[in-house]
Write a protein that holds these residues in place. Sequence first.
Motif, PDB file in Angstrom:
ATOM      1  N   UNK A   1      30.475 -52.696 -49.677  1.00  0.00           N
ATOM      2  CA  UNK A   1      30.826 -51.736 -50.724  1.00  0.00           C
ATOM      3  C   UNK A   1      31.360 -52.467 -51.954  1.00  0.00           C
ATOM      4  N   UNK A   2      31.022 -51.933 -53.114  1.00  0.00           N
ATOM      5  CA  UNK A   2      31.478 -52.500 -54.395  1.00  0.00           C
ATOM      6  C   UNK A   2      32.404 -51.501 -55.079  1.00  0.00           C
TER       7      UNK A   2
ATOM      8  N   UNK B   1      41.464 -47.065 -44.436  1.00  0.00           N
ATOM      9  CA  UNK B   1      40.835 -48.282 -43.951  1.00  0.00           C
ATOM     10  C   UNK B   1      41.694 -49.529 -44.110  1.00  0.00           C
TER      11      UNK B   1
ATOM     12  N   UNK C   1      36.077 -42.446 -52.884  1.00  0.00           N
ATOM     13  CA  UNK C   1      36.482 -43.794 -52.496  1.00  0.00           C
ATOM     14  C   UNK C   1      37.727 -44.159 -53.282  1.00  0.00           C
TER      15      UNK C   1
ATOM     16  N   UNK D   1      40.051 -47.517 -54.160  1.00  0.00           N
ATOM     17  CA  UNK D   1      40.153 -48.983 -54.149  1.00  0.00           C
ATOM     18  C   UNK D   1      41.524 -49.385 -54.676  1.00  0.00           C
TER      19      UNK D   1
ATOM     20  N   UNK E   1      40.430 -53.924 -52.590  1.00  0.00           N
ATOM     21  CA  UNK E   1      40.097 -53.514 -51.220  1.00  0.00           C
ATOM     22  C   UNK E   1      39.784 -52.017 -51.187  1.00  0.00           C
ATOM     23  N   UNK E   2      38.716 -51.634 -50.484  1.00  0.00           N
ATOM     24  CA  UNK E   2      38.409 -50.226 -50.268  1.00  0.00           C
ATOM     25  C   UNK E   2      39.398 -49.700 -49.226  1.00  0.00           C
TER      26      UNK E   2
ATOM     27  N   UNK F   1      38.263 -43.848 -47.634  1.00  0.00           N
ATOM     28  CA  UNK F   1      37.002 -43.140 -47.870  1.00  0.00           C
ATOM     29  C   UNK F   1      37.222 -41.714 -47.398  1.00  0.00           C
TER      30      UNK F   1
END
Lengths: 279, 279
Positions: free
Chosen positions: A130-131, A230, A257, A259, A264-265, A268
């Motif tokens: 993921x970006x 997460x 999402x 961040x 860091x993600x 979600x």
Amino acid sequence: MTPASSSEFDQGIALRPDGEAGWYRGELGEGWQIGGGINGGFLLAAAANALRQELPQHPDPLSISGYYLSASTPGPYTVRTEVVRKGNSLSNATAVLYQQDEHGQQVERLRVLASYTDLAALDAEVGTAAEPPAMPPREQCIGAEHAPPQFVEQAALLRRFDLRLDPACVGWALGQPSGNGRIQGWFRLADDREPDPLALLLVADALPPVTFDLGRPGWAPTIELTVHLRALPAAGWLRVSHATRNLAGGYFEEDCEIWDEAGRLVAQSRQLARTPRAK
Amino acid sequence: MTPASSSEFDQGIALRPDGEAGWYRGELGEGWQIGGGINGGFLLAAAANALRQELPQHPDPLSISGYYLSASTPGPYTVRTEVVRKGNSLSNATAVLYQQDEHGQQVERLRVLASYTDLAALDAEVGTAAEPPAMPPREQCIGAEHAPPQFVEQAALLRRFDLRLDPACVGWALGQPSGNGRIQGWFRLADDREPDPLALLLVADALPPVTFDLGRPGWAPTIELTVHLRALPAAGWLRVSHATRNLAGGYFEEDCEIWDEAGRLVAQSRQLARTPRAK
């Protein structure tokens, strides 16, 4: 029950035991209203805070699902918790958040089912593809001070946030929605209270409904919201994106999402919401 | 309680009332095993079938969340249902699925929280930006007859399906995973039983774990699975895609889309699962 804190959010979700084991009570403040009700993410955080009291070994939601049964209003509420299972790495629990209606009847506002863990103890491995969402620096983004007054009036909530929206996603505020079904921006609590897992539950439902970007300016009641936490978020600003692809049958999904400042993600989420009527 | 049917799936989720109001019992068949346990999507469908008995006005899940508490095994189970709210367009309910462990103790396998509706009565509007997954025609896809025997041994489930995987997503079967974190293919029940909302719950968890495509061949226990049913599926084949982007902290999300033969996105789901150990 909640660490003494001067933060609006911590005070907003503060609880007291309500006699029976597993029961808590608190007060929903007017400052967390949006479109006439209390923000769904804030309500989920309040219920999650009650569950946290019951699970000292696993203080953080890993996955939490909230089903919204009726519109909550400013004023007192009670939460009934039930711990379903205490495991080594995960525990499961449920919560029901109640308010009294105008006839003094106890009404369910929110039902929650969750898996709790200790996010600080998670495996350190990260193999993500993921970006983070591409968006301009904060100084080029649009703060609530530029929002239409009639919008801010319906959203006392916005005063709790320092929210800087990507200019590419705010055409709706000028009557020119992009039609992309995407809203994203920088987020921080207005009083600089740092993000933690409970605050991320609020953030997952903090942006304007993504349907604004599709030319549907009405409020979109949440049917169901599931958030996956997460990682523990780093201190600082969050980047938040909301997107939808499937507006059909009177409902739409909103994928979010979050961040953190370390890139860091950290969360979600997906919610199913009722589509506002077309203008 | 379930319409008489010769289909393996309908027989598999068939229920009988279990005395007390809201209680049902059934039998988990060995044919629905995967990696030693019963498939999570099948288990969710069994619980959803119990809820359907309690909600004749709203027979279809619109959003359903299952939290998996322990590994279920072939044999008898009971489901306790609770209707939380009956509304005009939606009803909410919970279910708990139990089995007896080897000591005769009743153990929770699955907790469910859901919103039910009548999908046939939904607003006809469709304004989706989603595109069906691009994949080759069925005759160019790979059936289970080509799967490694040691894989099929662990997956009696596969014999219930006519599953044709996109060749671009099966490198893992030859020790050459693509690394894209995507598995997709054509799906139909082996006995040609047509799709319906309960069958879609099974399909949402029917493909091999998407981690196979990342070179993680182990089974991935589901922590939580939420499915949004967005339309009644047309008869015929389904196109199913599973994808993950964020493998981190020992967990990964698996996003699933199910498209029907009419080209409609009929279900969207996300699950959080435990990452299999790297080889």
